[in-house]
Scaffold this active site. Sequence first.
Site, PDB file in Angstrom:
ATOM      1  N   THR A 201       0.867  -1.174   0.000  1.00 44.44           N
ATOM      2  CA  THR A 201       0.000   0.000   0.000  1.00 44.44           C
ATOM      3  C   THR A 201       0.900   1.219   0.000  1.00 44.44           C
ATOM      4  O   THR A 201       2.075   1.115   0.328  1.00 44.44           O
ATOM      5  CB  THR A 201      -0.876   0.016   1.278  1.00 44.44           C
ATOM      6  OG1 THR A 201      -1.521  -1.252   1.438  1.00 44.44           O
ATOM      7  CG2 THR A 201      -1.954   1.083   1.223  1.00 44.44           C
TER       8      THR A 201
ATOM      9  N   VAL B 121     -11.959  -6.176  -0.994  1.00 44.38           N
ATOM     10  CA  VAL B 121     -11.597  -4.831  -0.555  1.00 44.38           C
ATOM     11  C   VAL B 121     -10.889  -4.942   0.786  1.00 44.38           C
ATOM     12  O   VAL B 121     -11.371  -5.620   1.697  1.00 44.38           O
ATOM     13  CB  VAL B 121     -12.847  -3.932  -0.409  1.00 44.38           C
ATOM     14  CG1 VAL B 121     -12.455  -2.552   0.127  1.00 44.38           C
ATOM     15  CG2 VAL B 121     -13.567  -3.799  -1.750  1.00 44.38           C
TER      16      VAL B 121
END
Length: 324
Positions: free
Chosen positions: A182, A211
């Site tokens: 990320t 998700v």
Amino acid sequence: MTGSTTSDNDFALAIHGGAGTILRSKMTPEREAAYHAGLRRALDAGRTVLADGGAALDAVSAAVMALEDEPLFNAGRGAVYTSAGKQEMDAAVMDGRDRSAGAVAGICGPRNPVLAARAVMEHSGHVILIGESAMEFCRKQGLAFEEPSYFFTEQRWNALQETLAMRNSGADDQDESRKHGTVGAVARDRHGNLAAATSTGGMTAKAPGRVGDSPVIGAGTWADNETCAISATGHGEIFIRYAAAHEIASRMRYAGQSLEKASHAVVIDMLAPAGGSGGIVAVDHAGNVSLPFNCSGMYRGMVKGDGRLLTAIYDEPLVDFGRI
């Protein structure tokens, strides 16, 4: 690691390029230098905003955009692939002044997903939009789009093939860099306001439609002027279950813990035993910075008013590369 307290008219910015770094044994000097350079560019993009007296929200947006544009990191142009060979990106932003927030999930097309999240925050009455509806919203907002070829990188495609092959053979994948990744940024501006932004391509070979924590406010992204701003990276399912970012803020608000104590307790003592491999970058209302992680490494960096760009990858002190 905690930074010194920031003066009332100073600023602080911290970024990450994902936890679960490339194994030391596979990291070449050239590639390591490239990661440090990418982190420095992102730090400088956010620092420029803050040094000019700009808002924390603009600074974290600028820093994350720089990371999304860098194929080395798992967001935007460097996003990983789902098990179906597609790219599905998530992003979120949050403004500590009033807890305004915006997020998108499962999109591929907008050049900078963080701007899609910000558009949701600023131009809709919602917090999260997903899939094709989010894409249509972004088109109406006039955001820049790119063709699928723009987001393709051979490194991510090969990682997908390797992961699928290991799954088919029953082998255990020990490479953390494929399990999560990320990018994110947190900032305190010269006006004392906080903001956070997070963007990701998710996990290599994730199920289509999955998700993670990045677009979930209170899990992977959080900002509140009274406590802290946080951007997380790691095993998203665990970060969601433990409301990781909000847990840190709650410990500060209700238990009076410092940013360092609260973030260490959550990342090291709570998430790690539960299988929540990863880390966070965080800044509090006083400008203290904390960068804890519980895995092999986390691409990370910080800068304050003195302009020193500090970056690191593994379990090591931040390196001062000076000013750009």
